[in-house]
Design a protein around this motif. Structure first.
Motif, PDB file in Angstrom:
ATOM      1  N   LEU A 182      -3.148  12.318   5.782  1.00  0.00           N
ATOM      2  CA  LEU A 182      -2.364  11.695   4.710  1.00  0.00           C
ATOM      3  C   LEU A 182      -2.128  10.207   4.970  1.00  0.00           C
ATOM      4  CD1 LEU A 182       0.078  14.651   3.972  1.00  0.00           C
ATOM      5  CD2 LEU A 182      -1.599  13.701   2.383  1.00  0.00           C
ATOM      6  N   ASP A 183      -2.042   9.819   6.242  1.00  0.00           N
ATOM      7  CA  ASP A 183      -1.961   8.367   6.529  1.00  0.00           C
ATOM      8  C   ASP A 183      -3.167   7.659   5.912  1.00  0.00           C
ATOM      9  OD1 ASP A 183       0.387   8.533   7.983  1.00  0.00           O
ATOM     10  OD2 ASP A 183      -0.586   8.467   9.954  1.00  0.00           O
ATOM     11  N   ASN A 184      -4.345   8.258   6.085  1.00  0.00           N
ATOM     12  CA  ASN A 184      -5.564   7.678   5.499  1.00  0.00           C
ATOM     13  C   ASN A 184      -5.523   7.725   3.977  1.00  0.00           C
ATOM     14  OD1 ASN A 184      -6.730   7.228   7.977  1.00  0.00           O
ATOM     15  ND2 ASN A 184      -8.154   8.950   7.889  1.00  0.00           N
ATOM     16  N   SER A 185      -5.202   8.912   3.458  1.00  0.00           N
ATOM     17  CA  SER A 185      -5.385   9.125   2.014  1.00  0.00           C
ATOM     18  C   SER A 185      -4.393   8.317   1.188  1.00  0.00           C
ATOM     19  CB  SER A 185      -5.262  10.604   1.678  1.00  0.00           C
ATOM     20  OG  SER A 185      -3.911  10.985   1.707  1.00  0.00           O
ATOM     21  N   ARG A 186      -3.258   7.960   1.796  1.00  0.00           N
ATOM     22  CA  ARG A 186      -2.289   7.157   1.029  1.00  0.00           C
ATOM     23  C   ARG A 186      -2.870   5.774   0.725  1.00  0.00           C
ATOM     24  NH1 ARG A 186       2.389  10.145   4.452  1.00  0.00           N
ATOM     25  NH2 ARG A 186       2.514  11.938   3.028  1.00  0.00           N
ATOM     26  N   LEU A 187      -3.788   5.342   1.559  1.00  0.00           N
ATOM     27  CA  LEU A 187      -4.472   4.072   1.239  1.00  0.00           C
ATOM     28  C   LEU A 187      -5.468   4.272   0.103  1.00  0.00           C
ATOM     29  CD1 LEU A 187      -4.947   2.448   4.750  1.00  0.00           C
ATOM     30  CD2 LEU A 187      -3.195   2.052   3.023  1.00  0.00           C
ATOM     31  N   ASP A 188      -6.037   5.461  -0.010  1.00  0.00           N
ATOM     32  CA  ASP A 188      -6.914   5.741  -1.159  1.00  0.00           C
ATOM     33  C   ASP A 188      -6.095   5.696  -2.457  1.00  0.00           C
ATOM     34  OD1 ASP A 188      -8.747   6.205   0.827  1.00  0.00           O
ATOM     35  OD2 ASP A 188      -8.722   8.394   0.633  1.00  0.00           O
ATOM     36  N   VAL A 189      -4.854   6.203  -2.376  1.00  0.00           N
ATOM     37  CA  VAL A 189      -3.987   6.154  -3.569  1.00  0.00           C
ATOM     38  C   VAL A 189      -3.627   4.696  -3.887  1.00  0.00           C
ATOM     39  CG1 VAL A 189      -1.788   6.904  -4.577  1.00  0.00           C
ATOM     40  CG2 VAL A 189      -3.084   8.470  -3.111  1.00  0.00           C
ATOM     41  N   ALA A 190      -3.388   3.912  -2.838  1.00  0.00           N
ATOM     42  CA  ALA A 190      -3.127   2.481  -3.068  1.00  0.00           C
ATOM     43  C   ALA A 190      -4.342   1.843  -3.749  1.00  0.00           C
ATOM     44  CB  ALA A 190      -2.813   1.777  -1.753  1.00  0.00           C
ATOM     45  N   ALA A 191      -5.547   2.223  -3.306  1.00  0.00           N
ATOM     46  CA  ALA A 191      -6.772   1.668  -3.895  1.00  0.00           C
ATOM     47  C   ALA A 191      -6.883   2.052  -5.369  1.00  0.00           C
ATOM     48  CB  ALA A 191      -7.999   2.155  -3.133  1.00  0.00           C
ATOM     49  N   THR A 192      -6.560   3.293  -5.690  1.00  0.00           N
ATOM     50  CA  THR A 192      -6.613   3.729  -7.094  1.00  0.00           C
ATOM     51  C   THR A 192      -5.620   2.916  -7.918  1.00  0.00           C
ATOM     52  OG1 THR A 192      -7.232   5.935  -6.350  1.00  0.00           O
ATOM     53  CG2 THR A 192      -6.456   5.750  -8.616  1.00  0.00           C
ATOM     54  N   SER A 193      -4.443   2.683  -7.338  1.00  0.00           N
ATOM     55  CA  SER A 193      -3.420   1.884  -8.039  1.00  0.00           C
ATOM     56  C   SER A 193      -3.945   0.478  -8.295  1.00  0.00           C
ATOM     57  CB  SER A 193      -2.145   1.801  -7.185  1.00  0.00           C
ATOM     58  OG  SER A 193      -1.701   3.081  -6.799  1.00  0.00           O
ATOM     59  N   LEU A 194      -4.566  -0.116  -7.280  1.00  0.00           N
ATOM     60  CA  LEU A 194      -5.096  -1.478  -7.426  1.00  0.00           C
ATOM     61  C   LEU A 194      -6.168  -1.530  -8.515  1.00  0.00           C
ATOM     62  CD1 LEU A 194      -5.431  -2.460  -3.636  1.00  0.00           C
ATOM     63  CD2 LEU A 194      -3.748  -3.347  -5.265  1.00  0.00           C
ATOM     64  N   GLY A 195      -7.034  -0.521  -8.520  1.00  0.00           N
ATOM     65  CA  GLY A 195      -8.132  -0.517  -9.498  1.00  0.00           C
ATOM     66  C   GLY A 195      -7.634  -0.421 -10.927  1.00  0.00           C
ATOM     67  N   ILE A 196      -6.685   0.504 -11.167  1.00  0.00           N
ATOM     68  CA  ILE A 196      -6.148   0.633 -12.536  1.00  0.00           C
ATOM     69  C   ILE A 196      -5.431  -0.663 -12.917  1.00  0.00           C
ATOM     70  CG2 ILE A 196      -4.564   1.883 -14.057  1.00  0.00           C
ATOM     71  CD1 ILE A 196      -4.886   4.351 -12.263  1.00  0.00           C
ATOM     72  N   ALA A 197      -4.666  -1.218 -11.984  1.00  0.00           N
ATOM     73  CA  ALA A 197      -3.899  -2.433 -12.289  1.00  0.00           C
ATOM     74  C   ALA A 197      -4.832  -3.614 -12.568  1.00  0.00           C
ATOM     75  CB  ALA A 197      -2.953  -2.755 -11.131  1.00  0.00           C
ATOM     76  N   GLU A 198      -5.931  -3.721 -11.810  1.00  0.00           N
ATOM     77  CA  GLU A 198      -6.899  -4.797 -12.078  1.00  0.00           C
ATOM     78  C   GLU A 198      -7.452  -4.656 -13.500  1.00  0.00           C
ATOM     79  OE1 GLU A 198      -7.734  -7.423 -10.465  1.00  0.00           O
ATOM     80  OE2 GLU A 198      -7.225  -7.109  -8.361  1.00  0.00           O
TER      81      GLU A 198
ATOM     82  N   MET B 205       2.866  -9.595 -13.498  1.00  0.00           N
ATOM     83  CA  MET B 205       1.831  -8.580 -13.232  1.00  0.00           C
ATOM     84  C   MET B 205       0.957  -9.032 -12.068  1.00  0.00           C
ATOM     85  SD  MET B 205       0.942  -8.011 -17.233  1.00  0.00           S
ATOM     86  CE  MET B 205      -0.381  -6.828 -17.237  1.00  0.00           C
ATOM     87  N   LYS B 206       0.500 -10.281 -12.138  1.00  0.00           N
ATOM     88  CA  LYS B 206      -0.388 -10.811 -11.094  1.00  0.00           C
ATOM     89  C   LYS B 206       0.335 -10.851  -9.747  1.00  0.00           C
ATOM     90  CE  LYS B 206      -4.077 -12.986  -9.531  1.00  0.00           C
ATOM     91  NZ  LYS B 206      -5.249 -12.159  -9.173  1.00  0.00           N
ATOM     92  N   LEU B 207       1.580 -11.273  -9.765  1.00  0.00           N
ATOM     93  CA  LEU B 207       2.364 -11.371  -8.524  1.00  0.00           C
ATOM     94  C   LEU B 207       2.455 -10.021  -7.817  1.00  0.00           C
ATOM     95  CD1 LEU B 207       4.432 -13.022  -6.760  1.00  0.00           C
ATOM     96  CD2 LEU B 207       6.200 -12.173  -8.309  1.00  0.00           C
ATOM     97  N   ARG B 208       2.825  -8.998  -8.583  1.00  0.00           N
ATOM     98  CA  ARG B 208       2.996  -7.676  -7.958  1.00  0.00           C
ATOM     99  C   ARG B 208       1.653  -7.103  -7.517  1.00  0.00           C
ATOM    100  NH1 ARG B 208       7.778  -4.489 -11.221  1.00  0.00           N
ATOM    101  NH2 ARG B 208       8.935  -6.320 -11.894  1.00  0.00           N
ATOM    102  N   LEU B 209       0.615  -7.362  -8.319  1.00  0.00           N
ATOM    103  CA  LEU B 209      -0.725  -6.879  -7.951  1.00  0.00           C
ATOM    104  C   LEU B 209      -1.152  -7.495  -6.616  1.00  0.00           C
ATOM    105  CD1 LEU B 209      -3.392  -5.409  -8.527  1.00  0.00           C
ATOM    106  CD2 LEU B 209      -3.986  -7.221 -10.125  1.00  0.00           C
ATOM    107  N   GLU B 210      -0.953  -8.789  -6.472  1.00  0.00           N
ATOM    108  CA  GLU B 210      -1.363  -9.451  -5.223  1.00  0.00           C
ATOM    109  C   GLU B 210      -0.520  -8.985  -4.038  1.00  0.00           C
ATOM    110  OE1 GLU B 210      -4.097 -11.199  -4.632  1.00  0.00           O
ATOM    111  OE2 GLU B 210      -4.586 -10.726  -6.698  1.00  0.00           O
TER     112      GLU B 210
END
Ligand SMILES: CC(C)(COP(=O)(O)OP(=O)(O)OC[C@H]1O[C@@H](n2cnc3c(N)ncnc32)[C@H](O)[C@@H]1OP(=O)(O)O)[C@@H](O)C(=O)NCCC(=O)NCCSC(=O)CCS(=O)O
Length: 379
Positions: free
Chosen positions: A239-255, A288-293
């Protein structure tokens, strides 16, 4: 945008995945969502790019890339279709569990065929009576000579209907709490494995999730991952690993949501002026940009520690928490900027909002991430 800490090699790989995502994944995203089609239709194409094994070293069939390349690839896939990213994430949960908790015999039997896309994996930890506190899980595994018999029910198990194997967490000692949990590789074609119809989901509708019942399922001793009682720690490391995958999904949708909002703000005319000329809209875009970065920063910091082989539980929890809350704001604000058009199914904004919602819940809710962070900072 150039980001520090990304090598040319990682970027080239992410660019290849981005091209595939734009050409092959994005055009199907709306249809997958509308008709609740399984995103596993993309597995062959993703496997050809190495994505299905990107969490694995070359020895076990992976392309042998750094975690950064994997994360960037997941961002690109999520930008096109978060359901596809979620399906891949569940596959990584299962294969990471074998990589982290297993021995070379188990890795050799399962991982190369998972990396090649021939076999899909899943991770069966959550149960109907609770997901946030897995130390309380009730599924039992009772040893009988050279095998175990597993009985219990798991819930919200992604990929289960199409997975060749699930890593199942079960209690081998009723009195030992977290230390009484063991992990097993269970082939889904074993007698007694019963997978329900897919859940009716609000978002990531192509990332199918199921209830799975185990009724006296016999599993060979050779499929227990690690020692009896080591399963909980394996799950936590995964789960330590996979939580970064969830962060990545969040980044992708937000982009994707921010890009849509920028295009709309530049093009949409109100009273003879583009929306982008209005300070209220500019401030929305700036926030939006601030929080994304900021989410990118937390995620890259966690990845740097992970790549360096240092503990990153705290950083992973912070990245997952912040990124998943960030995307809720960014997707909702992008929809707001689009006005009524954003609320229609003609545009992807409402899908972004729905897809983002689960990211604050699965793989440890926002509240669980806060517990983990508080525990670590309090010492
Ligand atoms: C919030 C929790 C971390 C709290 O856990 P517990 O309080 O029950 O357990 P602890 O006492 O903290 O730990 C027990 C044991 O494990 C070791 N541990 C804990 N964390 C780690 C870690 N990150 N790495 C390695 N080891 C770890 C700890 O040191 C203890 O060891 P000793 O016994 O002292 O030796 C936990 O309850 C939690 O994370 N909850 C959330 C669960 C969750 O995320 N569920 C989601 C499941 S997956 C999913 O949702 C998606 C499924 S899919 O898409 O199909």
């Amino acid at each position: 945008m150039t980001r520090l800490g990304i090598t040319a090699e990682d970027q080239a790989l992410a660019d290849a995945v981005a091209r595939y995502a734009t050409e092959a994944i994005a055009p199907l995203a709306s249809d997958i969502d509308a008709h609740e089609r399984s995103a596993t239709c993309h597995v062959p194409g993703l496997a050809a790019l190495g994505v299905m094994g990107m969490n694995l070293p070359e020895r076990w069939g992976g392309p042998g890339v750094m975690p950064t390349a994997m994360l960037l690839s997941l961002v690109e896939i999520s930008r096109a279709c978060a359901a596809t990213s979620s399906m891949i994430g569940a596959h990584y949960l299962g294969t990471d569990a074998v990589l982290i908790g297993g021995d070379d015999d188990q890795r050799g039997r399962y991982l190369p065929r998972a990396a090649s896309g021939e076999w899909l994996a899943g991770f069966a930890l959550t149960e109907p009576r609770g997901g946030s506190h897995p130390a309380d899980l009730r599924t039992r595994a009772v040893r009988d000579g050279d095998r175990y018999r597993i009985d219990g029910v798991k819930h919200f198990i992604s990929n289960a209907a199409e997975a060749k194997f699930l890593v199942v967490f079960a209690r081998t000692d009723a009195t030992a709490g977290a230390r009484g949990v063991s992990a097993f590789i269970v082939d889904t074609d074993r007698p007694g494995v019963k997978v329900s119809a897919p859940e009716k989901l609000m978002g990531i509708r192509g990332g199918h999730a199921f209830e799975v019942a185990f009724e006296s399922v016999e599993v060979p001793l050779a499929n227990r991952l690690g020692d009896e009682g080591s399963g909980f720690k394996t799950a936590m490391k995964v789960l330590d690993n996979s939580r970064l995958d969830v962060a990545a999904t969040s980044l992708g949708i937000a982009e994707a949501a921010l890009a849509a909002a920028l295009d709309w703000a530049r093009e949409r005319q109100v009273g003879g002026e583009a929306l982008a000329g209005k300070q209220g809209i500019q401030w929305m875009l700036a926030d939006m940009k601030l929080r994304l970065e900021a989410a990118w920063g937390l995620t890259m910091q966690a990845l740097a520690l992970r790549s360096a082989g240092q503990p990153f539980t705290l950083q992973s929890a912070m990245a997952k928490l912040y990124a998943s809350e960030m995307v809720a704001f960014v997707a909702d604000t992008a929809l707001q900027i689009h006005g009524g058009y954003g609320f229609t199914r003609e545009m992807p904004l409402e899908r972004y909002v729905r897809d983002a919602r689960i990211l604050r819940i699965y793989e440890g809710s926002s509240e669980i991430q806060r517990n983990i962070i508080a525990r670590i900072v309090l010492g």
